[in-house]
Design an enzyme around this catalytic site. Structure first.
Site, PDB file in Angstrom:
ATOM      1  N   GLU A 121       1.966  47.583   4.331  1.00 34.73           N
ATOM      2  CA  GLU A 121       1.301  47.741   5.628  1.00 34.73           C
ATOM      3  C   GLU A 121       2.212  48.464   6.626  1.00 34.73           C
ATOM      4  O   GLU A 121       2.562  47.915   7.663  1.00 34.73           O
ATOM      5  CB  GLU A 121       0.953  46.362   6.219  1.00 34.73           C
ATOM      6  N   PRO A 122       2.614  49.692   6.347  1.00 34.33           N
ATOM      7  CA  PRO A 122       3.531  50.363   7.279  1.00 34.33           C
ATOM      8  C   PRO A 122       2.793  50.881   8.519  1.00 34.33           C
ATOM      9  O   PRO A 122       1.651  51.336   8.429  1.00 34.33           O
ATOM     10  CB  PRO A 122       4.049  51.541   6.452  1.00 34.33           C
ATOM     11  N   GLY A 123       3.443  50.792   9.653  1.00 34.89           N
ATOM     12  CA  GLY A 123       2.881  51.343  10.889  1.00 34.89           C
ATOM     13  C   GLY A 123       3.835  52.376  11.464  1.00 34.89           C
ATOM     14  O   GLY A 123       3.647  53.588  11.334  1.00 34.89           O
ATOM     15  N   ARG A 124       4.905  51.868  12.063  1.00 35.05           N
ATOM     16  CA  ARG A 124       5.877  52.726  12.746  1.00 35.05           C
ATOM     17  C   ARG A 124       6.358  53.903  11.898  1.00 35.05           C
ATOM     18  O   ARG A 124       6.434  55.044  12.373  1.00 35.05           O
ATOM     19  CB  ARG A 124       7.084  51.866  13.136  1.00 35.05           C
ATOM     20  N   ARG A 146       8.144  50.762  25.455  1.00 35.56           N
ATOM     21  CA  ARG A 146       9.191  50.290  24.538  1.00 35.56           C
ATOM     22  C   ARG A 146      10.548  50.080  25.228  1.00 35.56           C
ATOM     23  O   ARG A 146      11.195  49.070  25.000  1.00 35.56           O
ATOM     24  CB  ARG A 146       9.335  51.219  23.332  1.00 35.56           C
ATOM     25  N   TYR A 189      11.537  46.254  24.979  1.00 32.84           N
ATOM     26  CA  TYR A 189      12.496  45.934  23.915  1.00 32.84           C
ATOM     27  C   TYR A 189      13.879  46.496  24.185  1.00 32.84           C
ATOM     28  O   TYR A 189      14.723  46.484  23.284  1.00 32.84           O
ATOM     29  CB  TYR A 189      12.036  46.537  22.577  1.00 32.84           C
ATOM     30  N   CYS A 206       6.184  50.857  40.412  1.00 35.10           N
ATOM     31  CA  CYS A 206       6.932  49.958  41.289  1.00 35.10           C
ATOM     32  C   CYS A 206       7.455  48.742  40.536  1.00 35.10           C
ATOM     33  O   CYS A 206       6.966  47.619  40.691  1.00 35.10           O
ATOM     34  CB  CYS A 206       6.045  49.537  42.453  1.00 35.10           C
ATOM     35  N   GLU A 207       8.419  48.961  39.670  1.00 31.51           N
ATOM     36  CA  GLU A 207       9.092  47.917  38.892  1.00 31.51           C
ATOM     37  C   GLU A 207      10.478  48.462  38.561  1.00 31.51           C
ATOM     38  O   GLU A 207      10.598  49.608  38.119  1.00 31.51           O
ATOM     39  CB  GLU A 207       8.406  47.687  37.535  1.00 31.51           C
TER      40      GLU A 207
HETATM   41  C1  LIG Z   1       2.683  45.314  13.136  1.00 29.82           C
HETATM   42  C2  LIG Z   1       2.409  44.916  11.750  1.00 29.82           C
HETATM   43  C3  LIG Z   1       2.723  45.763  10.693  1.00 29.82           C
HETATM   44  C4  LIG Z   1       3.418  47.100  10.875  1.00 29.82           C
HETATM   45  O1  LIG Z   1       4.709  46.995  11.363  1.00 29.82           O
HETATM   46  P1  LIG Z   1       5.563  48.334  11.573  1.00 29.82           P
HETATM   47  O2  LIG Z   1       6.864  47.852  12.066  1.00 29.82           O
HETATM   48  O3  LIG Z   1       4.852  49.166  12.578  1.00 29.82           O
HETATM   49  O4  LIG Z   1       5.637  49.001  10.250  1.00 29.82           O
HETATM   50  C5  LIG Z   1       2.369  45.371   9.417  1.00 29.82           C
HETATM   51  N1  LIG Z   1       1.752  44.185   9.193  1.00 29.82           N
HETATM   52  C6  LIG Z   1       1.448  43.338  10.184  1.00 29.82           C
HETATM   53  C7  LIG Z   1       0.781  42.062   9.870  1.00 29.82           C
HETATM   54  C8  LIG Z   1       1.767  43.664  11.491  1.00 29.82           C
HETATM   55  O5  LIG Z   1       1.464  42.817  12.475  1.00 29.82           O
END
Ligand SMILES: *Cc1c(COP(=O)(O)O)cnc(C)c1O
Length: 421
Positions: free
Chosen positions: A280-283, A319, A323, A349-350
């Site tokens: 499940e890659p996102g970033r 971000r 973070y 304004c922060e």
């Molecule tokens: C956010 C998330 C991801 C993806 O994480 P990345 O750091 O963006 O790769 C995968 N699985 C679940 C359940 C998430 O909440």
């Protein structure tokens, strides 16, 4: 991040995305604008797909990283599934032409309504996070005369060695089912008439820079798979989550092939090579593909600090504020002249409204800056704080540019509001 061949690169002192100068994009679409590279997104996805080639496998892009329909559509065309965390994200998958049978539904607080919609869309799997959720899914499935495919999100209690806000696989995090509670939950699930147990999953955090924590989590998951099989509960898939880091500054995260190769070796060695493998890659799919293009509005030089006040802000890119993230800030056109150390800040304004701190830059009012590595958790976390319309988004494809979300207007910000009679 500015080597030739990468999505963003320099030619004759000018920053380009693929075959288009960023200055031309700013002229045409204004600022702030998110710029994405089609080739970069497709290339990153292909790296995952190639590492899994020849396997029963599915890459479910974690769309909360960037859920623009154009991004989802390109990934759907490449064969991607989707990891969703809300009914809104499911609607986006459908609107983008994605295959709902390749959707896994994560998240600790799914509502009955969201579950009903996902059942009707025949998603691949609900990634369950609690007993209460299992019971809710059973109830909703029974009411609609369906069977829900489920997986249990195990909290493997592994330290991903990342920022506390983005670590999810420790016992103290709200995510997943505690390791020792997993088997009883599976036993309960296996007895319910409207539940079909199909998988197991984990997701230990984000910005993971090493293979080791993944392997630790994978082994704990495989221990559970073995224990379940001894009890006659067979699974068809194992989902190792997402979380691979990208290079923001000088990080050297493993490539998807390295990570996946190592995990598959464990899976095979333990005799589970026949199961479908999910990631499940996102970033790592969209992060490097995006830049936030912004213009310097005011140069404010003071006794203690110098500031470049730009037209993007924390509402566009949270971000750094959230973070303490370091983002690479590059001048779109290199300019001769003295370099000064600046904080790059927005007009919100922060005091937390900063995008970069203490950067040596040669810049003047009117100059364009590009904040690189902004394709993930940029626009998807944007807000309208300070009544700021959200940025435009464009996608570059070779020498063409497509507007994939037009800039919001101020009127749209209060179009849903009304005053008392
Ligand atoms: C956010 C998330 C991801 C993806 O994480 P990345 O750091 O963006 O790769 C995968 N699985 C679940 C359940 C998430 O909440």
């Amino acid at each position: 991040m500015t080597q030739p061949g990468e999505a963003f690169h320099r030619r004759d002192g000018q920053l380009w995305c693929e075959g288009v100068p960023l200055a031309a994009i700013a002229d045409r679409f204004g600022t702030p604008t998110y710029v994405y590279s089609r080739a970069s997104i497709e290339g990153a996805f292909a790296a995952y797909a190639a590492a899994l080639h020849g396997r029963a496998a599915l890459v479910c892009y974690a769309m909360k990283a960037n859920s623009n329909l154009a991004v989802l559509n390109l990934l759907a065309r490449a064969g991607s599934g989707f990891d969703i965390v809300s009914g809104g994200e499911l609607a986006r998958v459908i609107a983008a032409g994605g295959d709902t049978r390749k959707v896994v539904f994560s998240g600790v607080g799914k509502t009955e309504r969201e579950i009903a919609r996902a059942l009707a869309a025949e998603i691949l799997c609900f990634n369950l996070e609690s007993v209460a959720e299992l019971e809710m899914v059973e109830r909703v499935a029974a009411a609609s005369g369906r069977r829900a495919r489920v997986s249990v999100r195990v909290n493997p209690d592994v330290d991903p060695k990342t920022h506390p806000y983005i670590s999810t696989g420790l016992r103290s995090n709200k995510f997943g089912v505690a390791y020792e509670d997993t088997l009883p939950l599976y036993r309960q699930a296996a007895r319910l008439p409207h539940i079909e147990v199909v998988g197991i999953d984990c997701h230990i955090g984000s910005r993971i820079a090493e293979v080791a924590p993944y392997l630790e989590a994978a082994d704990r998951l495989l221990d559970l798979v073995d224990a379940l099989e001894r009890e006659g509960i067979g699974l068809s898939h194992i989902d190792f989550g997402g979380g691979l880091d990208i290079r923001y500054r000088d990080e050297t995260p493993p490539a998807p092939a390295e990570l996946i190769g190592a995990i598959l070796a464990h899976v095979d060695a333990r005799g589970h090579g026949g199961k479908t493998i999910l990631f499940e890659p996102g970033r790592s799919v969209v992060g490097p593909a995006g830049a936030l293009l912004t213009r310097v509005n005011i140069v404010k030089e003071g006794a203690e600090k110098n500031f470049l006040v730009v037209d993007a802000a924390m509402n566009d890119l949270i971000r750094p504020a959230l973070y303490d993230a370091w983002m690479d800030v590059q001048p779109v056109a290199l300019r001769d002249g003295p370099t000064r150390v600046y904080d790059v800040v927005g007009p919100v304004c922060e005091s937390g409204d900063w995008l970069a701190r203490e950067r040596p830059l040669a810049a003047q009012a009117g100059d364009l800056l590009a904040i690189l590595g902004a394709g993930a958790y940029g626009m998807s976390m944007a807000s309208n704080y300070n009544s700021r319309p959200r940025a435009a988004e464009v996608m570059v494809d070779g020498d063409r540019v497509y507007e994939v979300r037009r800039r919001e207007t101020v009127e749209e910000l209060y179009a849903l509001e009304s005053t008392l009679p």
